[in-house]
Design an enzyme around this catalytic site. Structure first.
Site, PDB file in Angstrom:
ATOM      1  N   VAL A  15       0.786  -1.122  -0.044  1.00 40.97           N
ATOM      2  CA  VAL A  15      -0.081  -0.115   0.104  1.00 40.97           C
ATOM      3  C   VAL A  15       0.900   1.241   0.036  1.00 40.97           C
ATOM      4  O   VAL A  15       0.425   2.364  -0.628  1.00 40.97           O
ATOM      5  CB  VAL A  15      -0.876  -0.220   1.191  1.00 40.97           C
ATOM      6  CG1 VAL A  15      -1.784   1.421   1.164  1.00 40.97           C
ATOM      7  CG2 VAL A  15      -1.817  -1.119   1.156  1.00 40.97           C
ATOM      8  N   ARG A  46      11.250  -0.833   7.599  1.00 45.06           N
ATOM      9  CA  ARG A  46      12.322  -1.666   8.491  1.00 45.06           C
ATOM     10  C   ARG A  46      13.528  -1.666   7.451  1.00 45.06           C
ATOM     11  O   ARG A  46      14.680  -1.770   8.057  1.00 45.06           O
ATOM     12  CB  ARG A  46      11.533  -2.965   8.719  1.00 45.06           C
ATOM     13  CG  ARG A  46      10.642  -2.824   9.794  1.00 45.06           C
ATOM     14  CD  ARG A  46       9.965  -4.198  10.188  1.00 45.06           C
ATOM     15  NE  ARG A  46       9.251  -4.856   9.012  1.00 45.06           N
ATOM     16  CZ  ARG A  46       8.659  -5.878   9.177  1.00 45.06           C
ATOM     17  NH1 ARG A  46       8.765  -6.809  10.298  1.00 45.06           N
ATOM     18  NH2 ARG A  46       7.832  -6.463   8.181  1.00 45.06           N
ATOM     19  N   LYS A 106      -7.196  -1.035  10.651  1.00 41.39           N
ATOM     20  CA  LYS A 106      -8.267  -1.538  11.352  1.00 41.39           C
ATOM     21  C   LYS A 106      -8.157  -2.045  12.694  1.00 41.39           C
ATOM     22  O   LYS A 106      -8.969  -2.049  13.608  1.00 41.39           O
ATOM     23  CB  LYS A 106      -9.145  -2.580  10.477  1.00 41.39           C
ATOM     24  CG  LYS A 106      -8.647  -3.928  10.115  1.00 41.39           C
ATOM     25  CD  LYS A 106      -7.912  -3.757   8.854  1.00 41.39           C
ATOM     26  CE  LYS A 106      -7.262  -5.127   8.376  1.00 41.39           C
ATOM     27  NZ  LYS A 106      -6.731  -5.288   7.171  1.00 41.39           N
ATOM     28  N   ILE A 137     -13.361   1.247  -1.255  1.00 37.06           N
ATOM     29  CA  ILE A 137     -14.793   1.658  -1.174  1.00 37.06           C
ATOM     30  C   ILE A 137     -15.165   2.716  -0.347  1.00 37.06           C
ATOM     31  O   ILE A 137     -14.724   2.685   0.922  1.00 37.06           O
ATOM     32  CB  ILE A 137     -15.564   0.612  -0.852  1.00 37.06           C
ATOM     33  CG1 ILE A 137     -15.497  -0.722  -1.757  1.00 37.06           C
ATOM     34  CG2 ILE A 137     -17.310   0.932  -0.970  1.00 37.06           C
ATOM     35  CD1 ILE A 137     -15.999  -2.110  -1.303  1.00 37.06           C
ATOM     36  N   LYS A 206     -13.124  -4.717  11.060  1.00 39.18           N
ATOM     37  CA  LYS A 206     -13.883  -3.627  10.265  1.00 39.18           C
ATOM     38  C   LYS A 206     -15.279  -3.452  11.082  1.00 39.18           C
ATOM     39  O   LYS A 206     -16.002  -2.164  10.769  1.00 39.18           O
ATOM     40  CB  LYS A 206     -13.561  -4.484   8.897  1.00 39.18           C
ATOM     41  CG  LYS A 206     -12.253  -4.246   8.354  1.00 39.18           C
ATOM     42  CD  LYS A 206     -12.412  -5.070   7.166  1.00 39.18           C
ATOM     43  CE  LYS A 206     -10.829  -5.183   6.649  1.00 39.18           C
ATOM     44  NZ  LYS A 206     -10.868  -6.051   5.304  1.00 39.18           N
ATOM     45  N   GLY A 303      -5.836  -4.231  -1.742  1.00 41.81           N
ATOM     46  CA  GLY A 303      -4.708  -4.323  -3.063  1.00 41.81           C
ATOM     47  C   GLY A 303      -4.324  -2.746  -2.935  1.00 41.81           C
ATOM     48  O   GLY A 303      -4.685  -1.974  -2.323  1.00 41.81           O
TER      49      GLY A 303
END
Length: 428
Positions: A15, A46, A106, A137, A206, A303
């Site tokens: 990400v 890291r 999350k 979304i 979530k 993704g």
């Protein structure tokens, strides 16, 4: 000229790399929409030597992740992960330093969201986490802003792409869980240790965030009853299809007079419901408002591209000066809702037993159902396997969940049963 929004980025995995690529690809468009440029000025991860496919030489590299909070950045983006450890330390340090904070974490929000929300309010800065639920979304924004005028009756949906990929494969190809899980791991859809996904923990994180925003309650991850798809058989998928359903792992939250109900559990979803047609690694969330009606949010739930899109959308809001309370209302207004008793809920259920192929087994199951007050709508028995066991599937009439739990307890330890029964709720 308005000064650029200066961003420090912690975590350069899938990400993190996606965020850098998105800001590079859409730089001019993002600046026009944000009213100012958005620039990464510092990064931390890291391994400094790892090739991540993006040019990092233009950014300051900071070995101590927590030091990002003391940099000259306006906002820190956390993409490390984990409910505690470096991610939480960075979040506390950033908000304590009076800087805005964006995260896709999350687990941290489910466990520490209330504390971080209070810290953001005290500092008068933004705490944004659109990427923490359902990837690209915009369901957080949709609930927090678009549906802000509505009383939400319930929120539910497909919150884990790994499980949905597995279930879709089982459904389409008639294969069993273990075989499809191995394929999902080989393709990178599932982790080497998939427990958080397949046991419902990821979806529960979530769901607790969605419930807080939807109902104005304090995040209560500990109150989410979570079970996953680990014990699902290909035969369950086939039986569901024969009955006119598809199996989906759903997170469902509902606020009522007896408290807040939160559960992640496999469900039989009717074929005429939109969630029955959400396949592969996609996510979908349904919210039911008293004036807006049923809202459906659907799209890619994970993704690099979709998740980076949500992160950068939060950065655009911050660049515009659009903050708002993290959980849709001030922390002081969030109520500590009691945990609702699931036994009082009513509905229909699918129960599957693998039993010894011998006389009297069906009578034993039927007697347990009768004694617990469970009314059987249909019962299906399939032929013997090579091990001498048979599959018995029962669909119940509408009734209290407590009765089903009591029936299963009566059958616990029965010598007639091979393995544990499977209990799936039927979405109503």
């Amino acid at each position: 000229m308005t000064d650029p929004l200066r961003v420090a980025l912690a975590g350069l995995g899938t990400v993190g790399g996606g965020v850098i690529r998105l800001l590079d690809a859409n730089r001019d468009l993002i600046a026009r929409r944000a009213g100012r440029a958005i620039e990464i000025v510092a990064v931390s991860a890291r391994d400094r030597t790892k090739d991540r496919g993006v040019d990092l030489s233009r950014f300051d590299w900071i070995d101590d992740t927590t030091a990002l909070a003391r940099s000259d950045a306006d906002v820190v983006v956390e993409l490390i992960g984990g409910s505690d450890g470096p991610a939480l330390t960075l979040a506390r340090a950033t908000l304590g330093a009076g800087k805005a904070f964006v995260t896709a974490n999350k687990a941290m929000l489910a466990h520490h969201g209330l504390e971080l929300g209070e810290a953001a309010e005290a500092a008068g800065v933004a705490l944004k986490f659109e990427a923490a639920v359902a990837g690209g979304i915009p369901v957080i924004k949709g609930l927090r802003e678009g549906a802000a005028a509505n009383e939400i009756a319930r929120v539910y949906g497909i919150l884990n792409g790994t499980c949905n990929f597995i279930l879709s494969k089982m459904e389409a190809e008639g294969r069993d869980f273990a075989e499809v899980l191995a394929e999902a791991q080989a393709l990178g859809y599932a982790e080497a240790d998939p427990s958080f996904d397949i046991d419902g923990v990821d979806a529960a994180h979530k769901l607790s965030i969605l419930a807080s925003i939807a109902f104005g309650t304090r995040p209560a991850f500990a109150d989410v009853a979570a079970s996953g798809i680990r014990h699902l058989l290909g035969a369950d998928i086939a039986e569901a299809a024969a009955l006119g359903y598809r199996v989906r792992l759903l997170g469902l939250a509902e606020a009522g007079p007896n408290g807040l109900f939160q559960r992640v559990h496999p469900h039989l979803v009717p074929l005429d419901h939109p969630l029955a047609h959400v396949t592969g690694s996609l996510n979908a969330v349904v919210a039911e408002g008293n004036f807006v009606g049923r809202l459906l949010f659907q799209g890619a739930g994970a993704g690099d591209g979709p998740t980076a899109s949500a992160v950068v959308a939060d950065l655009i809001d911050i660049a515009r000066g659009e903050y708002g309370p993290p959980f849709a209302m001030p922390v002081a207004s969030l109520v500590a809702a009691p945990k609702a008793d699931s036994g009082e809920r009513r509905g229909r259920a699918y129960l599957r037993f693998t039993v010894q192929d011998r006389v009297g087994v069906l009578a034993e199951i039927a007697a347990a159902m009768r004694d617990a007050g469970v009314s059987i709508e249909s019962l299906i028995q399939r032929g013997a396997s090579g091990e001498g066991s048979v599959l018995v599937a029962i669909v119940t009439h509408d009734g209290p969940e407590r009765a089903v739990a009591q029936a299963l307890e009566k059958l616990r330890g029965s010598q007639s049963l091979v393995g544990q029964p499977m209990w799936m709720h039927i979405l109503g």
